[in-house]
Write an enzyme that holds these catalytic residues in place. Structure first.
Site, PDB file in Angstrom:
ATOM      1  N   ASP A  57      47.871  41.281  49.210  1.00  3.66           N
ATOM      2  CA  ASP A  57      46.484  41.939  49.131  1.00  3.66           C
ATOM      3  C   ASP A  57      45.805  40.821  49.348  1.00  3.66           C
ATOM      4  O   ASP A  57      46.276  39.445  49.313  1.00  3.66           O
ATOM      5  CB  ASP A  57      45.673  42.189  47.464  1.00  3.66           C
ATOM      6  CG  ASP A  57      45.279  42.850  47.746  1.00  3.66           C
ATOM      7  OD1 ASP A  57      44.469  43.467  48.476  1.00  3.66           O
ATOM      8  OD2 ASP A  57      45.281  43.888  46.887  1.00  3.66           O
TER       9      ASP A  57
ATOM     10  N   HIS B 266      39.093  42.890  42.464  1.00  2.00           N
ATOM     11  CA  HIS B 266      37.560  42.996  42.791  1.00  2.00           C
ATOM     12  C   HIS B 266      36.821  41.617  42.563  1.00  2.00           C
ATOM     13  O   HIS B 266      36.026  40.956  43.441  1.00  2.00           O
ATOM     14  CB  HIS B 266      36.861  43.589  43.784  1.00  2.00           C
ATOM     15  CG  HIS B 266      38.161  44.652  44.735  1.00  2.00           C
ATOM     16  ND1 HIS B 266      39.344  45.474  44.151  1.00  2.00           N
ATOM     17  CD2 HIS B 266      38.303  44.260  46.029  1.00  2.00           C
ATOM     18  CE1 HIS B 266      39.464  45.921  45.270  1.00  2.00           C
ATOM     19  NE2 HIS B 266      39.172  45.672  46.389  1.00  2.00           N
TER      20      HIS B 266
END
Length: 322
Positions: free
Chosen positions: A246, A176
């Site tokens: 993702d 992230h």
């Protein structure tokens, strides 16, 4: 698979997304924590999106522990984090738990669960181990409990996404925030849960995540690598189901390339389903732009129309509850 901003059906982002769905520009919707408010608002959002396209795919994280967006106010019991399951119940007891959880999940209208995690537990991992998201450090234990998870949700026709291919366990960075380099820690052992579940016919959907693995591809992140997505997963492991990414807006990719480049590279690698949260640097017409990018890439020889059509067929064939 497109995300949106807001947690009510009258949020401008949700209204725009419903319009794109109605016109056939979007086939799947991603819900994250910020999209989940009261039960009434959630019901209205789900109903509104499904009214725009009856066979719409609606996806959300429902692993258990801290990564569970649907909670008792939505009619879903809180599930233990994965790491606590093997020490507290047998696989058959876990199957009972996940079967009940799957029925509750289905009742909300969602039909894709972005779970379970089949990464191998490694102490110090800031994204997986820190939150107890992996079942075990033993691939056989992981496979046994992941099988119970998938079978339990499948009983209610919920599709589960095994994640995070090719293995996000032994990593000390969070994608992230940056692109983690797993070159020195990754091994074929990380694939063992996938091969066990593939051999038992428990796999419809696999999510890849953004990692650097120079032993397989010295140039591209794993999600954008044809060597990893097609060469390893599709050809070597003989996975015939849907391969998804993702979120391509995560910093692991976004720090180094724009959304268009990541989107086209992910398709060229062999992914069937591209996830884009589309909240940071929000593009209200992202679905239309994505369609244009695909047509341009086909015209330029970067993508194959036949390959795109094959991906669409695989996604449409997912046996999800509608």
């Amino acid at each position: 698979m497109v995300g949106f901003a807001g947690s009510t059906p009258d949020s401008p982002s949700a209204i725009r997304l419903a319009r794109h769905i109605r016109h056939g520009h979007v086939g799947s919707v991603l819900f994250v924590q910020d999209n989940v408010g009261s039960n009434r608002d959630l019901e209205d959002l789900v109903a509104g999106f499904k009214a725009a396209r009856p066979r719409l795919r609606l996806a959300i994280d429902h692993e258990g522990g801290l990564v569970q967006r649907l909670i008792p106010i939505h009619g879903c019991r809180r599930l233990p984090k994965a790491f606590d399951i093997p020490g507290s119940m047998s696989p058959s007891e876990a199957l009972d738990l996940y079967t009940q959880a799957g029925a509750e999940f289905a009742a909300t209208g969602f039909n894709i669960n972005l779970a379970p995690v089949v990464d191998i537990y490694a102490p110090g991992n800031p994204a997986i181990a820190k939150f107890g998201r992996a079942f075990s450090s033993d691939p056989n234990v992981i496979a046994g409990y992941a099988r119970a998870f998938v079978d339990g949700f499948r009983a209610s026709r919920i599709v589960c996404a095994l994640k995070h291919f090719p293995g996000y366990g032994n990593v000390m960075e969070d994608n992230h925030d940056e692109l983690p380099d797993i070159t020195k820690t990754w091994s074929a052992r990380d694939l063992e849960p996938y091969t066990a579940l593939l051999n038992n016919g428990r796999t419809d959907l696999i999510m890849g995540t953004h990692l650097k693995l120079t032993s397989l591809d010295p140039l591209l992140p794993t999600t954008l690598s044809r060597k990893v997505t097609t060469g390893l997963l599709r050809e070597k492991l003989r996975f015939a189901g849907v391969i998804m990414t993702d979120d391509i807006d995560m910093a692991a990719l976004a720090k180094n390339m724009d959304r268009k480049a990541a989107f086209i590279a992910a398709l060229a690698a062999g992914n069937d389903l591209i996830m884009a949260k589309n909240v940071t640097d929000h593009d209200p017409n992202f679905p239309l732009h994505a369609l244009k990018w695909v047509e341009e890439a086909i015209a330029g020889g970067i993508l194959s129309r036949e390959a795109i059509a094959a991906s669409a067929r695989r996604v449409e064939a997912l046996p999800v509850a509608i």
